[in-house]
Design a protein around this motif. Sequence first.
Motif, PDB file in Angstrom:
ATOM      1  N   LYS A  80       5.792 -35.450  21.969  1.00 15.49           N
ATOM      2  CA  LYS A  80       5.723 -34.758  20.689  1.00 15.49           C
ATOM      3  C   LYS A  80       6.706 -35.328  19.690  1.00 15.49           C
ATOM      4  CE  LYS A  80       4.254 -30.339  22.533  1.00 15.49           C
ATOM      5  NZ  LYS A  80       4.726 -29.064  22.993  1.00 15.49           N
ATOM      6  N   ARG A  86       7.460 -34.204  14.072  1.00 15.56           N
ATOM      7  CA  ARG A  86       7.216 -33.735  15.442  1.00 15.56           C
ATOM      8  C   ARG A  86       5.856 -33.062  15.527  1.00 15.56           C
ATOM      9  NH1 ARG A  86       7.938 -29.016  18.363  1.00 15.56           N
ATOM     10  NH2 ARG A  86       8.476 -29.350  20.548  1.00 15.56           N
ATOM     11  N   SER A  87       5.082 -33.374  16.584  1.00 13.85           N
ATOM     12  CA  SER A  87       3.743 -32.776  16.722  1.00 13.85           C
ATOM     13  C   SER A  87       3.861 -31.359  17.224  1.00 13.85           C
ATOM     14  CB  SER A  87       2.901 -33.547  17.731  1.00 13.85           C
ATOM     15  OG  SER A  87       3.169 -34.894  17.688  1.00 13.85           O
ATOM     16  N   LYS A  88       3.010 -30.464  16.672  1.00 12.32           N
ATOM     17  CA  LYS A  88       3.107 -29.067  17.095  1.00 12.32           C
ATOM     18  C   LYS A  88       2.508 -28.875  18.481  1.00 12.32           C
ATOM     19  CE  LYS A  88       3.523 -26.460  12.877  1.00 12.32           C
ATOM     20  NZ  LYS A  88       2.811 -27.051  11.732  1.00 12.32           N
ATOM     21  N   SER A  89       1.399 -29.604  18.761  1.00 15.34           N
ATOM     22  CA  SER A  89       0.731 -29.358  20.042  1.00 15.34           C
ATOM     23  C   SER A  89       0.730 -30.613  20.887  1.00 15.34           C
ATOM     24  CB  SER A  89      -0.699 -28.905  19.797  1.00 15.34           C
ATOM     25  OG  SER A  89      -1.354 -29.873  19.026  1.00 15.34           O
ATOM     26  N   SER A  90       0.540 -30.414  22.166  1.00 16.50           N
ATOM     27  CA  SER A  90       0.547 -31.534  23.101  1.00 16.50           C
ATOM     28  C   SER A  90      -0.681 -32.415  22.886  1.00 16.50           C
ATOM     29  CB  SER A  90       0.537 -30.970  24.516  1.00 16.50           C
ATOM     30  OG  SER A  90       0.207 -31.974  25.416  1.00 16.50           O
ATOM     31  N   HIS A  91      -0.523 -33.714  23.140  1.00 14.30           N
ATOM     32  CA  HIS A  91      -1.648 -34.635  22.948  1.00 14.30           C
ATOM     33  C   HIS A  91      -2.412 -34.849  24.246  1.00 14.30           C
ATOM     34  CE1 HIS A  91      -0.383 -35.978  18.935  1.00 14.30           C
ATOM     35  NE2 HIS A  91       0.839 -35.839  19.370  1.00 14.30           N
TER      36      HIS A  91
ATOM     37  N   ASP B 127      13.194 -31.535  22.941  1.00 11.82           N
ATOM     38  CA  ASP B 127      12.054 -31.956  23.757  1.00 11.82           C
ATOM     39  C   ASP B 127      12.545 -32.702  24.978  1.00 11.82           C
ATOM     40  OD1 ASP B 127      10.583 -32.385  20.710  1.00 11.82           O
ATOM     41  OD2 ASP B 127       9.607 -31.190  22.268  1.00 11.82           O
TER      42      ASP B 127
END
Lengths: 246, 265, 305
Positions: A80, A86-91, B127
């Motif tokens: 993420k 930053r990406s909100k959801s998992s890829h 993270d």
Amino acid sequence: MSRLEIYSPEGLRLDGRRWNELRRFESSINTHPHAADGSSYMEQGNNKIITLVKGPKEPRLKSQMDTSKALLNVSVNITKFSKFERSKSSHKNERRVLEIQTSLVRMFEKNVMLNIYPRTVIDIEIHVLEQDGGIMGSLINGITLALIDAGISMFDYISGISVGLYDTTPLLDTNSLEENAMSTVTLGVVGKSEKLSLLLVEDKIPLDRLENVLAIGIAGAHRVRDLMDEELRKHAQKRVSNASVR
Amino acid sequence: MSLSVAEKSYLYDSLASTPSIRPDGRLPHQFRPIEIFTDFLPSSNGSSRIIASDGSECIVSIKSKVVDHHVENELLQVDVDIAGQRDDALVVETITSLLNKVLKSGSGVDSSMLQLTKKYSFKIFVDVLVISSHSHPVSLISFAIYSALNSTYLPKLISAFDDLEVEELPTFHDYDMVKLDINPPLVFILAVVGNNMLLDPAANESEVANNGLIISWSNGKITSPIRSVALNDSNVKSFKPHLLKQGLAMVEKYAPDVVRSLENL
Amino acid sequence: MAKDIEISASESKFILEALRQNYRLDGRSFDQFRDVEITFGKEFGDVSVKMGNTKVHCRISCQIAQPYEDRPFEGLFVISTEISPMAGSQFENGNITGEDEVLCSRIIEKSVRRSGALDVEGLCIVAGSKCWAVRADVHFLDCDGGFIDASCIAVMAGLMHFKKPDITVHGEQIIVHPVNEREPVPLGILHIPICVTFSFFNPQDTEENIKGETNSEISIIDATLKEELLRDGVLTVTLNKNREVVQVSKAGGLPMDALTLMKCCHEAYSIIEKITDQILQLLKEDSEKRNKYAAMLTSENAREI
């Protein structure tokens, strides 16, 4: 007054490169000797990729076994925090990532001598810590290096590179700003030949300019192959001299 | 980890004896060497990579975002990804919720350091990527988070602090950065074998342990959460309360040394 | 759990040897695309495409929806290419994460949606609050290879055939006029992408393909199901009549010489030219059939030629 000029009239790109210059390419192999049978860490520009190869090993489920050849699995973990935002959801289950995984499997299935490892499974685990354009090309390079480190027999290197077309100017090894501004072509080239294992064009490009773009891409991929080969030989030399000092 | 019956019996007998004999010859309070690297991800505000001596590896990235603190309650959010595990796997979810509790702004961490203006604060996204792990990774992860937070730089605010009267979005300096100064908590894991408590249990020690203890440490003293955790499926037994006291005393004695060595990276 | 088709050894040897001798099972030449039969249904946006034994049906529909927050001036457009066992027992119902299913839907998405074949800005009604959401549903009726090519033709023909209801905007209120009250409005099509799939076969061994210089790999256009099952590599090129390459996907498979791939792209162009003209011609005929009384109902004066 600064403007973001993708390609200045003096022939300079945003990061100061010329149209045919590759980004900084650094790679090392055997970076995770405990976690995997073969591993590589590579940086292509700002792309930072860890590739782990586990195998050939026994498949977890007997039903998945193929008695004539090894099974190849690729899992790409795009973290993420890999992009600036930053990406909100998992890829993990994104269709785009599934497509990338399938393409990588199909590329290396034709390159790795799977028939000499029957009844086994080869798992390739990739972690993308940071990406800045041309990620598919970098994934290919990382896998090539890690497979070689694992000692898995293959026919030749596969080197990946991306080429953009800015109006009429081809730009080798595009970064993310350039990718957003123009159409890019990603190639996976086998060794020093002109054979393509992967050809990916996702945005419109004039048919009559494609051949020129491919030619530049192939030349760029050959240079990447040489860079990988240089690093591998240096590493092998070090290992041989470490082993023979006694 | 798969151990034979003879191996397990040998390990248990030697670990449970008085004094405890660990296979690598460590004293009960001794840690194994670790390597920590920081600040290698330029697109993140902070980053750290920790490699344990058994090859376990973990990478932490710290990223920030400006949020309205009247809307956002939690200013620290931890997200854990263990390679090879599903996002909804039990071990991933328990570690994620534990670390979120440990780093909860207000109780675990002093979040006044994150405030920018009267309306806005920084929200920190932690993270965690565990590349490989041979025993329970929570302590390793917490050391990595500690190092990452202690090497995090946030943008420097140049607009006014009081933005309730004249509504404006916070603006930042183009180059200058401010080092994040929060005192992150640590999480220690101990193994209970017979009547002995062992700090930093190795994979083979965890495999025969009767139980495990997770103890948090913040601002120079023991803090919640304190939990017991099963380190394996086969040898789990209950333990007497005096062992809990023993474990807490051990952490109280040796945690400051751990903090000091992490600070002096 | 669907069972993969297992092709017998004698059949596969026969097909491969025939290819080495320049023969295809259905008698086509290597660079011959199957004849495309396009039929429009009674409703606007109802298309059936038949290529040999491959049958595909596409339905375009639309409804009013709210646009995405980060794209307030654009409408919504979704293409569904879910396959079912109706097309063949080797397919599983609702399996959207299968390798081939993902590649098919990604290629159609890149060819039609990402390339902007449908003008999504023209679907906006009230910026930020109301827009048209167009949906293209592709139904696979019978599989004999060439699903990607057939779906692309079906989706594009459907989009060009479809007409959405006319609307009047009064501030925040929209009046949707029923089809019998006001003539429905066609969608804005910016270009017509058509896919052509090439299949590759290696007549010699792997070593010769990777290390050799002979470039003797066989490439055929528009493979049938049996040819698809035996192929070593595949390339799908999408082009439009403006001589633009919309997308190219050679996702692994047999390594092929770059010049051969370029030749394939050029061959594909002449094929899509014909198919595009065919689609436009059929659309014209369909619209004339629907308006066959237009000449009688018009109030235009007679004109001297």
